[in-house]
Structure formats: structure tokens, C-alpha cells
Motif scaffolding. Structure first.
Motif, PDB file in Angstrom:
ATOM      1  N   GLY A   1      13.678  -4.998   5.424  1.00 41.84           N
ATOM      2  CA  GLY A   1      13.965  -4.643   6.820  1.00 41.84           C
ATOM      3  C   GLY A   1      14.851  -3.414   6.956  1.00 41.84           C
ATOM      4  N   VAL A   2      15.872  -3.566   7.792  1.00 43.40           N
ATOM      5  CA  VAL A   2      16.737  -2.425   8.125  1.00 43.40           C
ATOM      6  C   VAL A   2      17.444  -1.911   6.866  1.00 43.40           C
ATOM      7  CG1 VAL A   2      18.775  -1.748   9.477  1.00 43.40           C
ATOM      8  CG2 VAL A   2      17.116  -3.356  10.439  1.00 43.40           C
TER       9      VAL A   2
ATOM     10  N   LEU B   1      18.232   2.269   2.945  1.00 48.70           N
ATOM     11  CA  LEU B   1      18.345   2.616   1.517  1.00 48.70           C
ATOM     12  C   LEU B   1      17.383   3.747   1.157  1.00 48.70           C
ATOM     13  CD1 LEU B   1      19.588   1.790  -1.277  1.00 48.70           C
ATOM     14  CD2 LEU B   1      17.616   0.269  -1.563  1.00 48.70           C
ATOM     15  N   THR B   2      16.159   3.630   1.595  1.00 43.94           N
ATOM     16  CA  THR B   2      15.188   4.678   1.247  1.00 43.94           C
ATOM     17  C   THR B   2      15.518   5.985   1.996  1.00 43.94           C
ATOM     18  OG1 THR B   2      13.681   3.714   2.856  1.00 43.94           O
ATOM     19  CG2 THR B   2      13.265   3.169   0.588  1.00 43.94           C
ATOM     20  N   ARG B   3      16.036   5.857   3.223  1.00 41.90           N
ATOM     21  CA  ARG B   3      16.417   7.077   3.962  1.00 41.90           C
ATOM     22  C   ARG B   3      17.534   7.821   3.215  1.00 41.90           C
ATOM     23  NH1 ARG B   3      20.082   9.159   6.683  1.00 41.90           N
ATOM     24  NH2 ARG B   3      21.487   7.372   6.666  1.00 41.90           N
TER      25      ARG B   3
END
Ligand SMILES: Cc1cc2nc3c(=O)[nH]c(=O)nc-3n(C[C@H](O)[C@H](O)[C@H](O)COP(=O)(O)OP(=O)(O)OC[C@H]3O[C@@H](n4cnc5c(N)ncnc54)[C@H](O)[C@@H]3O)c2cc1C
Length: 534
Positions: A19-20, A25-27
Motif C-alpha cells: 500500500g502506501v 518506498l519505491t518513490r
């Protein structure tokens, strides 16, 4: 809710990053390392893999303790390091124990060791399986008829509490939270909180000389041991409960850090502490890392022993505490069951200011039973500390190389060590064609030196991240060895640190250790390949 332990990664399946948290994390990862291929890869179902069939059959008298379930065996094949997680993700399960046995008494442990000694079967003691050094993995030569993983989780009780001496007799298979749950109503605590606390056991901590979360004074589990009971193939060793003793070399010291090679630790009397009431904390920013190191040294040498004294370099502070600083951030905390901590907090803040430190927020303290609110940085650091292993798994499944390595050195050598590790890591990243970042923090500080802990975050190539990491790890381990630092401050030796451990220890000590193993484990069945060759 009952949660399901992950067979391939850290902790519980239900607590994995999603989710968020995953989006964030990927951002952040893409912002730090643009062009990273963050496509997700799922772990295989172990039942779909070509895993070797069990080579041993548990004797009828012990059969009720054994499991040859494929997922159970797969879950006991690797520890929880990055290289374990990556191999699991790729379905690389070439070394799997033939059987998992779960004794619930010493008598059963004795019977299992007798059977295995007679039948040339290797035995790997298994606590929580959180080893990060290949310590519980059946990866060795030696012509064994098979391997069993001896899972000690059923030995999970606190057997006695001695309130007067403030100690408890505790079985080795108890996990951190269950242990503290029993001690809490008595107002007591073992006060040993490794990052792996939730998924590791007392026996594992003793066998690896684990390091807890607190930065000074009682750092390793060693400091908390009053006596130990160990079942070896040659008999049972039990030391006396003593607050201190000068009677020759200590048997406890022989078994502490023995990593399942000399016997199975079944219980220990552990020194406890009253639960803390008074607390204080502060976060100090520095514009220069060298000054931050000097301030940390001044505190370590002032004889005031903060519970937390965690210096984060700028990269670490940014990635794991979301704080920008040009010279690093020092997270400080005190606690006491006996007295207010204000004067100690004031003194360390003064020492930091002497070295150019500034405090964006005033120090917080309670001279009452109420806990003070954490500072923004210490709060962010704490929650990221607990989520790190889950985030590591999410990134490992997305072609990232995310791993740590740790050491200790004396203060006079730190600057050179830091420079040479940085160089080795950056050169190795370039040689494996991986764009990455190296971070550094101090997990523990002593009057004579720090325990630096490094992190690597790099964009790898799916299918190659293990080979890439192995190359980086070899390079940084060489740098540590060449700088005269230790190959491990608290992660233990296992199979992965053997080459550097062999160079670090004196040869005559290696001979003495081999002789001890020969006496305690004459058939050479206990955790072959760890610490010494059988
Ligand atoms: C995310 C993460 C965070 C970590 N944080 C820390 C940390 O803060 N501090 C730290 O010190 N380590 C840390 N570790 C490493 C690991 O948690 C420790 O080494 C821990 O002490 C292992 O305990 P365990 O019960 O999981 O043991 P296992 O992993 O099951 O076993 C470790 C070794 O001990 C032996 N062993 C286990 N139980 C017994 C027994 N009863 N008798 C004899 N031998 C036994 C095994 O054979 C093996 O050699 C971390 C690991 C991970 C994955």
C-alpha cells in the motif's frame, strides 16, 4: 490475529510492505537512484521446486518430533540476510535440512544428539533462524549422511525468577516478546533488544553473542549472563550462578558465541534489571561529520553511559530518519529505574555544543513515570528501524542490493577505517556496475572505540544481485581486515565470515578451539564448517 511467518523473508507475511508504505518506498528509491528497474518479483512456491528428498529417517522413538514437510524444511534452509532472501526469491534451495526436529526437553535433545552422533548426521541448532551469516544453513562438505535442523522453539519457558538477586532461569528457545511478557508483571526486564528481537531467541543471542539496541554499558548479551546450561554430545555443562568469578577461564565464555558448534544451549540464568521510569532524549545536528565523531567520543569517554548514542552520518540520517544535515545527527537517550536523568542529559548536550552541535528541538525529559515524547528525528528513526527488514525484502524483490555490514575499531583508527571502507565499497559498486549509496552509523560506542554499522543501497540487475553483493561484501570485508577491525561486532561468524575470522583469530587459539570441539563433539556433527572445520 495469528500471523503467518514468511518462509522466504523477514517476519510475518501480513506485515510485509504494501500500500502506501510500498508506494512511498519505491518513490524514495527512484528519487535516490533514478533509472532503477523496480519491477516486483514474487517468491516461488517451495512445493514447485526440485528440493532433494530427505536422506534420513528419524528413529521411531523420536519420530513424533520430526517434520519432513517441504515448506517447513525450506523455511529452515536459510537465515534472513539479503543473500538468503535473494536465493529464496530465485528458488535456489540447494542446501535444505533433511528433517526439522522439535525437541521440548533436554532428554529429547540428548537422544537426538546420540542418534546423530551414531549415524553421522549433522545437527544445526535453530533458534529464530534470523542468522545473517549463513549460521543455520546446511552448507558444508564432509560426507554426512544427512542434516537435521533442531528447532528449539518449544523450550520457551521462564522457569524461575529470583527477585532478590534480580535474575531469571530461562529456556533457550524463548523469543524476545514472549520473554518480556513474562518479566513485565514482575517489573523486570532483560533489557536486550536486538533489531531482530521479535524473531530471535535467547539461545540464538547467547550462541552468537548478540548486541542489543542500547549503545553503551551492557551492549552484548554476554554482560547479562549469570550461568548457562549446555547439552553437548559428551555430556551436560552447567556453570554456577555467580555475580563474578576469578576461577580460571570461564565455561560460559567458551559457549558464548559458539554458534551451535560445541553444544545446544538449553537454558541460562540471566541478569535482569528493573524496568526504567525516568527518561530523557535529545537529537543533535552537526555540520561536520568529524566534529560529530569527536562529540560522540567525548560522550563515550565521559563515564555517563547514555542508553542511546547513535550517530547517523548524513546519508543514513536522510534515508532512515528523513532529516537533512551536512555533518550527521546524533540521537541521544537516557533512562533509569532509579533516578531522574536530567543532569546526565544536560551534560551530553553541553559536550555536543562544545563540538559545534546544535539542537533543533529542546531536549525532552521526564522526571516522573511518564515517558517523554520522542523528538521528531528519534521517532522517525525508531519506526524506520523496525520496518527496515521488511523494506529490505520489498527492495530485494525489486532488483535492489540492500544489505548491511558492521564492525568495531578503536577511536584512533576510525577515520582511516571509514575512508578505506568508503573507497572499497564505492570501487566495488563501480566494478559490479551498480549505482549506489553507502551509509554509516554507530550502533554502539565504547570508551575506546565505536561499532560502525554500514548500509548499502544500490540498483542491481535481477538475476545478478547475489553475485554483485558477494563481490561488494568481499571487498568491504577485506578493507575491514586490512584496517585491523573485527569482521563482526555482533552479527557473528557463521559460514559467511569464516575466511576473515580465520585470519583475525590467533592460530594457537584456533588449535585450542578445535581441541575443545574434539572433546565436546567427538563425532563432529554440530554445525559443521562454522568457527572451525570438523
Ligand atoms: C533484520 C535483522 C536484524 C538483526 N539485528 C540484530 C541486532 O540488532 N543485534 C544482533 O546481535 N544481531 C542481529 N541480527 C542477527 C541475528 O538476529 C542474531 O544473530 C540473533 O542472535 C540470532 O538469534 P536466533 O534465535 O534467530 O538464532 P539462529 O539464527 O536460529 O541461530 C544463530 C546461530 O546460533 C546457533 N544457535 C541458535 N540457538 C542455539 C542454541 N539454543 N544452542 C546452541 N546454538 C544455537 C545456530 O546454530 C546458529 O549458528 C539481526 C538479523 C536480522 C535478519
Amino acid at each position: 490475529m495469528n500471523k503467518t511467518r514468511s518462509w522466504w523473508g523477514w517476519g510475518n507475511v501480513e506485515d510485509a510492505v504494501h500500500g502506501v508504505e510500498l508506494a512511498e518506498l519505491t518513490r524514495r528509491t527512484s528519487a535516490m537512484l533514478p533509472d532503477t528497474d523496480l519491477r516486483a518479483h514474487e517468491p516461488p512456491d517451495p512445493r514447485s521446486l526440485d528440493i532433494r528428498r530427505p536422506r534420513v529417517t528419524v528413529p521411531a522413538s523420536l519420530a513424533h518430533l520430526g517434520s519432513d514437510d517441504l515448506v517447513d524444511r525450506a523455511a529452515h534452509a536459510h537465515g534472513k540476510a539479503f543473500r538468503d532472501v535473494v536465493r529464496n526469491l530465485h528458488g535456489d534451495l540447494r542446501n535444505v535440512p533433511d528433517v526439522v526436529v522439535r525437541p521440548s526437553s533436554e532428554t529429547e535433545i540428548v537422544d537426538i544428539l546420540d542418534w546423530c552422533s551414531r549415524s553421522n548426521i549433522a545437527v544445526i541448532a535453530y533458534g529464530g533462524g534470523s542468522s545473517v551469516v549463513g549460521g543455520i544453513e546446511p552448507r558444508f562438505d564432509g560426507g554426512y549422511a544427512g542434516t537435521i535442523s533442531m528447532d528449539l522453539a518449544a523450550l520457551d519457558r521462564v522457569l524461575e525468577i529470583d527477585r532478590t538477586s534480580r535474575a531469571a532461569r530461562i529456556q533457550a528457545g524463548v523469543f524476545g516478546p514472549a520473554l518480556e511478557d513474562v518479566l513485565r508483571p514482575a517489573g523486570l526486564t532483560l533489557r536486550h533488544f536486538p533489531q531482530s528481537f521479535e524473531f530471535s531467541t535467547l539461545g540464538g543471542w547467547l550462541a552468537t553473542r548478540a548486541g542489543g539496541h542500547f549503545a553503551t554499558l551492557y551492549t552484548h548479551i554476554d554482560d547479562l549472563v549469570e550461568s548457562m546450561r549446555v547439552v553437548t554430545p559428551a555430556g551436560i555443562s552447567e556453570s554456577r550462578r555467580l555475580p563474578g568469578s576469578g576461577a580460571g577461564p570461564s565455561s560460559d565464555r567458551l559457549f558464548l558465541g559458539s554458534e551451535g558448534t560445541l553444544g545446544v544451549i538449553t537454558e541460562a540464568w540471566m541478569r535482569l534489571q528493573d524496568r526504567p521510569r525516568w527518561r530523557g532524549n535529545a537529537t543533535v545536528h552537526f555540520s561536520d561529520f568529524e566534529a560529530a565523531v569527536s562529540a560522540t567520543r567525548a560522550i563515550a569517554q565521559a563515564g555517563i553511559f547514555p542508553t542511546n548514542c547513535r550517530l547517523l552520518d548524513p546519508a543514513e540520517a536522510f534515508i532512515n530518519a528523513g532529516t537533512a544535515s551536512s555533518g550527521g545527527v546524533l540521537v541521544l537517550a537516557f533512562e533509569s529505574a532509579d533516578h531522574p536523568v536530567g543532569p546526565w542529559l544536560d551534560r551530553v548536550v553541553e559536550l555536543c555544543r562544545d563540538h559545534g552541535g546544535t539542537l533543533p528541538e529542546p531536549p525532552r525529559r521526564t522526571d516522573s513515570a511518564d515517558a517523554p515524547a520522542p523528538t521528531a528525528v528519534s521517532d522517525a528513526w525508531r519506526s524506520s528501524f523496525l520496518r527496515m527488514p521488511y523494506q529490505r525484502d520489498a527492495l530485494a524483490a525489486r532488483s535492489m542490493i540492500v544489505e548491511t555490514f558492521e564492525t568495531a575499531c578503536t577511536w584512533d583508527t576510525f577515520a582511516d577505517l571509514h575512508a578505506s571502507v568508503r573507497k572499497a565499497a564505492n570501487d566495488a559498486l563501480a566494478s559490479v556496475d551498480a549505482q549506489g549509496v553507502l551509509t554509516c552509523r554507530f550502533t554502539h560506542v565504547y570508551p575506546d572505540g565505536p561499532a560502525p554499522y554500514f548500509g548499502i543501497y544500490a540498483a542491481g540487475r535481477w538475476g545478478s544481485t547475489l553475485a554483485q553483493w558477494d563481490q561488494i561484501k568481499a571487498a568491504v570485508s577485506e578493507a575491514l581486515a586490512n584496517a585491523g577491525a573485527t569482521i563482526t561486532h555482533h552479527h557473528a561468524v557463521g559460514r559467511d565470515h569464516r575466511p576473515w575470522y580465520d585470519r583475525q583469530r590467533p592460530d594457537v587459539f584456533a588449535a585450542a578451539l578445535r581441541a575443545a570441539k574434539g572433546a565436546l563433539d567427538p563425532a563432529g556433527i554440530l554445525n559443521p564448517g562454522v568457527l572451525v572445520d570438523p
